[in-house]
Scaffold this motif. Structure first.
Motif, PDB file in Angstrom:
ATOM      1  N   ILE A   1      -9.752 -18.214  -4.241  1.00 30.76           N
ATOM      2  CA  ILE A   1     -10.272 -19.270  -3.370  1.00 30.76           C
ATOM      3  C   ILE A   1     -11.523 -18.796  -2.643  1.00 30.76           C
ATOM      4  N   THR A   2     -11.473 -17.595  -2.062  1.00 34.71           N
ATOM      5  CA  THR A   2     -12.666 -17.080  -1.380  1.00 34.71           C
ATOM      6  C   THR A   2     -13.782 -16.768  -2.374  1.00 34.71           C
ATOM      7  N   GLY A   3     -13.416 -16.515  -3.626  1.00 33.68           N
ATOM      8  CA  GLY A   3     -14.413 -16.249  -4.645  1.00 33.68           C
ATOM      9  C   GLY A   3     -15.347 -17.417  -4.899  1.00 33.68           C
ATOM     10  N   VAL A   4     -14.954 -18.598  -4.479  1.00 27.85           N
ATOM     11  CA  VAL A   4     -15.811 -19.780  -4.609  1.00 27.85           C
ATOM     12  C   VAL A   4     -17.089 -19.605  -3.797  1.00 27.85           C
ATOM     13  N   GLY A   5     -16.992 -18.908  -2.661  1.00 25.53           N
ATOM     14  CA  GLY A   5     -18.180 -18.590  -1.883  1.00 25.53           C
ATOM     15  C   GLY A   5     -18.376 -19.378  -0.612  1.00 25.53           C
ATOM     16  N   GLY A   6     -17.548 -20.364  -0.348  1.00 21.62           N
ATOM     17  CA  GLY A   6     -17.651 -21.111   0.895  1.00 21.62           C
ATOM     18  C   GLY A   6     -16.805 -20.486   1.982  1.00 21.62           C
ATOM     19  N   PRO A   7     -16.929 -20.968   3.236  1.00 21.11           N
ATOM     20  CA  PRO A   7     -16.088 -20.442   4.316  1.00 21.11           C
ATOM     21  C   PRO A   7     -14.625 -20.833   4.114  1.00 21.11           C
ATOM     22  N   VAL A   8     -13.733 -19.851   4.210  1.00 23.18           N
ATOM     23  CA  VAL A   8     -12.302 -20.083   3.994  1.00 23.18           C
ATOM     24  C   VAL A   8     -11.525 -19.543   5.179  1.00 23.18           C
ATOM     25  N   TRP A   9     -10.668 -20.388   5.743  1.00 22.15           N
ATOM     26  CA  TRP A   9      -9.707 -19.971   6.750  1.00 22.15           C
ATOM     27  C   TRP A   9      -8.364 -19.755   6.061  1.00 22.15           C
ATOM     28  N   PHE A  10      -7.561 -18.825   6.589  1.00 18.78           N
ATOM     29  CA  PHE A  10      -6.235 -18.596   6.009  1.00 18.78           C
ATOM     30  C   PHE A  10      -5.162 -19.096   6.963  1.00 18.78           C
ATOM     31  N   GLN A  11      -4.346 -20.033   6.469  1.00 21.00           N
ATOM     32  CA  GLN A  11      -3.246 -20.563   7.267  1.00 21.00           C
ATOM     33  C   GLN A  11      -2.009 -19.700   7.053  1.00 21.00           C
ATOM     34  N   LEU A  12      -1.354 -19.337   8.141  1.00 20.93           N
ATOM     35  CA  LEU A  12      -0.224 -18.408   8.098  1.00 20.93           C
ATOM     36  C   LEU A  12       1.041 -19.066   8.618  1.00 20.93           C
ATOM     37  N   TYR A  13       2.114 -18.969   7.831  1.00 17.64           N
ATOM     38  CA  TYR A  13       3.469 -19.214   8.343  1.00 17.64           C
ATOM     39  C   TYR A  13       4.079 -17.854   8.654  1.00 17.64           C
ATOM     40  N   TRP A  14       4.745 -17.764   9.811  1.00 23.53           N
ATOM     41  CA  TRP A  14       5.382 -16.494  10.179  1.00 23.53           C
ATOM     42  C   TRP A  14       6.651 -16.336   9.356  1.00 23.53           C
ATOM     43  N   LEU A  15       6.701 -15.278   8.555  1.00 21.71           N
ATOM     44  CA  LEU A  15       7.826 -15.053   7.659  1.00 21.71           C
ATOM     45  C   LEU A  15       8.923 -14.257   8.353  1.00 21.71           C
ATOM     46  N   ARG A  16      10.094 -14.288   7.758  1.00 19.61           N
ATOM     47  CA  ARG A  16      11.210 -13.508   8.318  1.00 19.61           C
ATOM     48  C   ARG A  16      10.900 -12.012   8.301  1.00 19.61           C
ATOM     49  N   ASP A  17      10.099 -11.584   7.351  1.00 16.70           N
ATOM     50  CA  ASP A  17       9.674 -10.187   7.254  1.00 16.70           C
ATOM     51  C   ASP A  17       8.317 -10.070   7.952  1.00 16.70           C
ATOM     52  N   THR A  18       8.319  -9.519   9.163  1.00 17.48           N
ATOM     53  CA  THR A  18       7.073  -9.443   9.940  1.00 17.48           C
ATOM     54  C   THR A  18       6.031  -8.576   9.248  1.00 17.48           C
ATOM     55  N   ALA A  19       6.446  -7.468   8.655  1.00 18.31           N
ATOM     56  CA  ALA A  19       5.493  -6.587   7.977  1.00 18.31           C
ATOM     57  C   ALA A  19       4.798  -7.332   6.840  1.00 18.31           C
ATOM     58  N   ARG A  20       5.562  -8.118   6.131  1.00 21.61           N
ATOM     59  CA  ARG A  20       4.988  -8.900   5.033  1.00 21.61           C
ATOM     60  C   ARG A  20       4.025  -9.953   5.575  1.00 21.61           C
ATOM     61  N   THR A  21       4.363 -10.530   6.705  1.00 20.90           N
ATOM     62  CA  THR A  21       3.482 -11.513   7.337  1.00 20.90           C
ATOM     63  C   THR A  21       2.132 -10.886   7.656  1.00 20.90           C
ATOM     64  N   LEU A  22       2.161  -9.731   8.295  1.00 22.88           N
ATOM     65  CA  LEU A  22       0.915  -9.076   8.688  1.00 22.88           C
ATOM     66  C   LEU A  22       0.156  -8.546   7.471  1.00 22.88           C
ATOM     67  N   ASP A  23       0.880  -8.210   6.404  1.00 25.99           N
ATOM     68  CA  ASP A  23       0.212  -7.817   5.167  1.00 25.99           C
ATOM     69  C   ASP A  23      -0.590  -8.983   4.588  1.00 25.99           C
ATOM     70  N   LEU A  24      -0.051 -10.189   4.697  1.00 24.24           N
ATOM     71  CA  LEU A  24      -0.778 -11.369   4.231  1.00 24.24           C
ATOM     72  C   LEU A  24      -2.081 -11.545   5.008  1.00 24.24           C
ATOM     73  N   VAL A  25      -2.016 -11.296   6.308  1.00 23.34           N
ATOM     74  CA  VAL A  25      -3.222 -11.412   7.135  1.00 23.34           C
ATOM     75  C   VAL A  25      -4.261 -10.391   6.691  1.00 23.34           C
ATOM     76  N   ARG A  26      -3.824  -9.161   6.455  1.00 22.81           N
ATOM     77  CA  ARG A  26      -4.760  -8.133   6.000  1.00 22.81           C
ATOM     78  C   ARG A  26      -5.342  -8.509   4.644  1.00 22.81           C
ATOM     79  N   ARG A  27      -4.526  -9.064   3.778  1.00 22.76           N
ATOM     80  CA  ARG A  27      -5.010  -9.494   2.466  1.00 22.76           C
ATOM     81  C   ARG A  27      -6.073 -10.588   2.618  1.00 22.76           C
ATOM     82  N   ALA A  28      -5.831 -11.517   3.530  1.00 18.68           N
ATOM     83  CA  ALA A  28      -6.803 -12.583   3.768  1.00 18.68           C
ATOM     84  C   ALA A  28      -8.113 -12.007   4.307  1.00 18.68           C
ATOM     85  N   GLU A  29      -8.017 -11.055   5.205  1.00 21.11           N
ATOM     86  CA  GLU A  29      -9.228 -10.391   5.721  1.00 21.11           C
ATOM     87  C   GLU A  29      -9.997  -9.719   4.598  1.00 21.11           C
ATOM     88  N   ASP A  30      -9.277  -8.962   3.772  1.00 21.91           N
ATOM     89  CA  ASP A  30      -9.921  -8.232   2.685  1.00 21.91           C
ATOM     90  C   ASP A  30     -10.569  -9.181   1.680  1.00 21.91           C
TER      91      ASP A  30
END
Length: 377
Positions: free
Chosen positions: A126-155
């Motif tokens: 999605i970000t490869g398209v080249g436009g501005p992209v926001w990442f919407q987050l649902y808080w998962l039962r696994d907090t570490a996995r939730t924060l990993d998704l955020v880091r992935r979105a940043e990267d």
């Protein structure tokens, strides 16, 4: 999925309602209900539209609008109009290219696209398209996995994180329950790996998607979660699903850069206040503390004008983009955003506004007074 041909009269759409009509004709009934439906008796779903229709704008006269523009800024970045594409799950239900096609349409329109936790296309594509992209987050039962998704979105290059705060679990969406709705095998929440198999298990009298989210989402997301997220990411933070001014003030105090006044398009608490009715108090409560956006029921440029006049910085638009994708793929999504921009410019100019800043100075009347504008009670 069959689509009308390029020379079909159904492709000659002039309003977002026209786009929805074309989409409804080509979508399978279960998918159509999944996109269109609300929770419970769908009173909030209907109230969103009715509340917007009750807001009448008081135009200004004798203003020079020869250079009328819809350009604005969101989170400090320029946008072609004060609009962003809202997060909607599983775009590939309606279009084979899914979120990628919608992101290209948003890029062409000069507005941000919001990719969801329940996206059916990886965030990197999605970000490869080249436009501005926001990442919407649902808080998962696994907090570490939730924060990993955020880091992935940043990267991946996302420019903001949007935490949805009104879904401890999915509202009871009776259309999906009656249809026994489940995802087809070719559509899945790619950010949740293999854990979304529940969403494909059809059961009579139940929504497989609701069962899946109940497994995945944490019902214990709190202000402490917001603090953890704020400490974890350098990106602008948006909280989506705020309706109470007290929560809005706390969001601003907690470091949110923006909030979205939203009842989830009538898909969570049935009976919740329409977003446009909650907007003025929320905007007044935060002042300049953070930006205020709004969604739920926006179906045209006049709705954007109404939201701006009542204190919003911008609006999010969700279902109409999905209708566009369903109707004619990326071209349909582009047409939706093109129509919205044309209608907004028309609304701005006809209300005596040369730009978005002028719109925020407009007066409105509502409720019983709006009957004078020809709006039914």
């Amino acid at each position: 999925m069959g689509r009308p041909g390029a020379d079909s009269p159904d492709c000659a759409v002039h309003t977002l309602a026209d786009v929805e009509r074309v989409a409804a004709a080509v979508l399978p009934p279960g998918v159509r209900d999944f996109v269109a439906g609300g929770s419970g008796a769908e009173t909030t779903l209907a109230a969103n539209r009715a509340a917007l229709d009750r807001v009448c704008v008081v135009p200004r006269a004798l203003r020079d609008v020869s250079g009328c523009t819809t350009e604005s800024t969101l989170l400090g970045r320029p946008v072609a109009m004060p609009v962003a594409v809202a997060p909607v799950a599983y775009h590939r239900l309606v279009c084979a290219e899914g979120e990628t096609a919608a992101a290209r349409a948003a890029k062409a329109a000069g507005v941000p696209f919001t990719a969801g936790t329940l996206s059916s296309v990886p965030i990197e594509e999605i970000t490869g398209v080249g436009g501005p992209v926001w990442f919407q987050l649902y808080w998962l039962r696994d907090t570490a996995r939730t924060l990993d998704l955020v880091r992935r979105a940043e990267d991946a290059g996302c420019t903001a994180v949007m935490l949805t705060v009104d879904v401890p679990w999915m509202g009871r969406r009776l259309r999906d329950v009656r249809n026994g709705f489940a995802l087809p095998r070719g559509v899945r929440a790619v950010h949740l790996a293999a854990a979304d198999s529940t969403a494909h298990r059809r059961r009579g009298g139940a929504s497989a998607v609701a069962a899946h989210t109940a497994e995945a989402f944490s019902p214990a997301v709190t202000w402490e979660s917001v603090a953890a997220l704020r400490a974890h990411t350098r990106l602008p933070l948006i909280l989506k699903g705020v309706l109470d001014a007290r929560d809005a003030r706390r969001a601003a105090d907690s470091g949110a850069d923006a909030i979205v006044v939203s009842n989830h398009g009538g898909r969570q608490l049935d009976g919740a206040v329409p977003s446009i009715d909650a907007l003025p108090e929320v905007a007044a409560a935060v002042g300049s503390g953070c930006e205020v956006l709004m969604d739920s029921g926006v179906r045209g440029g006049t709705d954007v004008l109404r939201a701006l006049a009542l204190g919003a910085s911008a609006v999010l638009v969700g279902r109409p983009v999905i209708w566009g994708l369903a109707a004619t793929g990326e071209a349909g999504a582009r047409r939706v955003l093109e129509l919205l921009g044309d209608e907004l410019r028309d609304a701005l100019g006809l209300s005596g506004c040369a730009d978005v800043a002028d719109a925020r100075e407009l007066r409105t009347v509502s409720g019983a007074m709006s009957e004078r504008c020809g709006v039914a009670p």
